[in-house]
Design a protein around this motif. Structure first.
Motif, PDB file in Angstrom:
ATOM      1  N   PHE A  38      68.898 138.599  45.979  1.00  0.00           N
ATOM      2  CA  PHE A  38      68.227 139.474  45.023  1.00  0.00           C
ATOM      3  C   PHE A  38      67.923 140.862  45.594  1.00  0.00           C
ATOM      4  N   PRO A  39      67.364 141.000  46.793  1.00  0.00           N
ATOM      5  CA  PRO A  39      67.152 142.348  47.325  1.00  0.00           C
ATOM      6  C   PRO A  39      68.462 143.118  47.513  1.00  0.00           C
ATOM      7  N   LEU A  40      69.512 142.431  47.975  1.00  0.00           N
ATOM      8  CA  LEU A  40      70.806 143.108  48.136  1.00  0.00           C
ATOM      9  C   LEU A  40      71.345 143.569  46.789  1.00  0.00           C
ATOM     10  N   PHE A  41      71.214 142.716  45.777  1.00  0.00           N
ATOM     11  CA  PHE A  41      71.687 143.112  44.454  1.00  0.00           C
ATOM     12  C   PHE A  41      70.859 144.275  43.917  1.00  0.00           C
ATOM     13  N   GLY A  42      69.532 144.229  44.135  1.00  0.00           N
ATOM     14  CA  GLY A  42      68.679 145.323  43.692  1.00  0.00           C
ATOM     15  C   GLY A  42      69.059 146.633  44.358  1.00  0.00           C
ATOM     16  N   ALA A  43      69.343 146.580  45.649  1.00  0.00           N
ATOM     17  CA  ALA A  43      69.757 147.782  46.370  1.00  0.00           C
ATOM     18  C   ALA A  43      71.097 148.297  45.853  1.00  0.00           C
ATOM     19  N   PHE A  44      72.006 147.362  45.570  1.00  0.00           N
ATOM     20  CA  PHE A  44      73.312 147.741  45.023  1.00  0.00           C
ATOM     21  C   PHE A  44      73.140 148.422  43.672  1.00  0.00           C
ATOM     22  N   TYR A  45      72.260 147.882  42.829  1.00  0.00           N
ATOM     23  CA  TYR A  45      72.050 148.483  41.512  1.00  0.00           C
ATOM     24  C   TYR A  45      71.480 149.901  41.634  1.00  0.00           C
ATOM     25  N   TRP A  53      71.770 151.899  44.094  1.00  0.00           N
ATOM     26  CA  TRP A  53      72.806 152.757  44.678  1.00  0.00           C
ATOM     27  C   TRP A  53      73.809 153.212  43.620  1.00  0.00           C
ATOM     28  N   THR A  54      74.212 152.300  42.731  1.00  0.00           N
ATOM     29  CA  THR A  54      75.180 152.671  41.697  1.00  0.00           C
ATOM     30  C   THR A  54      74.512 153.378  40.529  1.00  0.00           C
ATOM     31  N   GLY A  55      73.289 152.962  40.186  1.00  0.00           N
ATOM     32  CA  GLY A  55      72.594 153.549  39.055  1.00  0.00           C
ATOM     33  C   GLY A  55      73.168 153.158  37.709  1.00  0.00           C
ATOM     34  N   LYS A  56      74.030 152.159  37.669  1.00  0.00           N
ATOM     35  CA  LYS A  56      74.682 151.759  36.417  1.00  0.00           C
ATOM     36  C   LYS A  56      73.932 150.587  35.803  1.00  0.00           C
ATOM     37  N   ILE A  57      73.415 150.826  34.596  1.00  0.00           N
ATOM     38  CA  ILE A  57      72.570 149.834  33.938  1.00  0.00           C
ATOM     39  C   ILE A  57      73.312 148.534  33.667  1.00  0.00           C
ATOM     40  N   ILE A  58      74.623 148.602  33.536  1.00  0.00           N
ATOM     41  CA  ILE A  58      75.395 147.399  33.217  1.00  0.00           C
ATOM     42  C   ILE A  58      75.249 146.350  34.307  1.00  0.00           C
ATOM     43  N   TYR A  59      75.123 146.772  35.567  1.00  0.00           N
ATOM     44  CA  TYR A  59      74.943 145.814  36.658  1.00  0.00           C
ATOM     45  C   TYR A  59      73.583 145.121  36.551  1.00  0.00           C
ATOM     46  N   HIS A  60      72.574 145.881  36.160  1.00  0.00           N
ATOM     47  CA  HIS A  60      71.248 145.296  35.972  1.00  0.00           C
ATOM     48  C   HIS A  60      71.290 144.261  34.852  1.00  0.00           C
ATOM     49  N   VAL A  61      71.949 144.587  33.747  1.00  0.00           N
ATOM     50  CA  VAL A  61      72.049 143.668  32.608  1.00  0.00           C
ATOM     51  C   VAL A  61      72.764 142.388  33.024  1.00  0.00           C
ATOM     52  N   ILE A  62      73.856 142.533  33.773  1.00  0.00           N
ATOM     53  CA  ILE A  62      74.620 141.365  34.219  1.00  0.00           C
ATOM     54  C   ILE A  62      73.774 140.488  35.146  1.00  0.00           C
ATOM     55  N   GLY A  63      73.110 141.110  36.108  1.00  0.00           N
ATOM     56  CA  GLY A  63      72.281 140.355  37.037  1.00  0.00           C
ATOM     57  C   GLY A  63      71.142 139.636  36.337  1.00  0.00           C
ATOM     58  N   PHE A  64      70.504 140.320  35.405  1.00  0.00           N
ATOM     59  CA  PHE A  64      69.401 139.719  34.658  1.00  0.00           C
ATOM     60  C   PHE A  64      69.898 138.545  33.822  1.00  0.00           C
TER      61      PHE A  64
END
Length: 264
Positions: free
Chosen positions: A137-144, A146-157
């Motif tokens: 989860f922290p690695l994914f949060g950092a990746f999100y 870094w990219t700033g793309k909301i689609i990654y947040h939606v997918i992870g959630f």
């Protein structure tokens, strides 16, 4: 268009607020600074108090050790943090607080997933799950971020929500030995109610995004205060807070039951 590609910085009062101009990439259908210059989105800000209320309800409920010694766990703290983070984001519409809000959402589902997975007797299993989640989860949060793309947040959630549902199916339908039937039946009903609340919240969230022009016209025709009932992103906050609080209560009861069975 969704909030990731449709900005409302052109609202009449968007540049006259204390926190103006809006810098977040996410901006919802509520008109910016229409009520007060201190809150960018008045209803969307205040409805975050639902998260805080449910968190404090647990912290100062049965078992609390007083005002300065609340009863806490990972889930209640994550719910409180989300309420504060989302409050600050909707009050300011600043990009930094947007990341705080979105990371807090991930933290909330992380806490529920962790709580639902770590209910078995094996301490080795518990440590393995905790290490995996504390890494992913922290690695994914950092990746999100870094990219700033909301689609990654939606997918992870969405993935985390899906895993929580699958875990619930295992615990209440497939687990051997099974929990007592009366408790399982009760947990199933309460779990379905939580899912329905989440589903309705998601529908209202999307209506708020996709039909903003129509909603704004309808609100204008109705007038205040009744128009506030059509601020559907605010209902997203209230309904998801209710849903999360219900799921957390179920998770706590399951963990308590497993602990009692282990001690017998």
């Amino acid at each position: 268009m969704g909030h990731h590609n449709h900005h409302f910085a052109g609202d009449r009062h968007a540049l006259s607020g204390v926190w103006s101009p809006p810098t977040s990439s996410a901006n919802f259908c509520e008109e910016d600074y229409a009520v007060t210059r201190y809150f960018a989105e008045f209803i969307n800000t205040l409805t975050n108090l639902a998260y805080v209320l449910f968190a404090l309800q647990y912290m100062y409920g049965p078992g609390s050790r007083g005002l300065l010694s609340p009863k806490t766990d990972f889930m209640s703290v994550s719910l409180l943090v989300l309420g504060i983070a989302s409050f600050l984001f909707h009050a300011t519409l600043r990009h930094g607080f947007q990341f705080g809000d979105e990371l807090a959402m991930l933290g909330l589902v992380w806490s529920i997933l962790q709580g639902s997975l770590v209910v078995r007797r094996s301490s080795v299993y518990d440590r393995f799950v905790n290490i995996c989640l504390a890494t992913v989860f922290p690695l994914f949060g950092a990746f999100y971020v870094w990219t700033g793309k909301i689609i990654y947040h939606v997918i992870g959630f969405a993935i985390a929500i899906g895993l929580i549902i699958l875990r619930g199916i295992y615990l209440f339908y497939l687990r051997k030995p099974a929990f007592p039937q009366d408790k399982v039946a009760e947990w199933r009903v309460r779990g379905r109610i939580a899912l329905i609340l989440m589903g309705v919240a998601y529908i209202l969230w999307n209506i708020d995004l996709e039909f903003c022009a129509e909603l704004r016209k309808l609100r204008e025709d109705i007038g205040l205060p009744w128009a506030w009932l059509l601020e559907f992103h605010g209902w997203w906050h209230i309904l998801t807070a209710m849903s999360a609080a219900r799921v957390m209560d179920i998770v706590r009861e399951v963990r308590k039951r497993v602990k009692e069975d282990t001690e017998e």
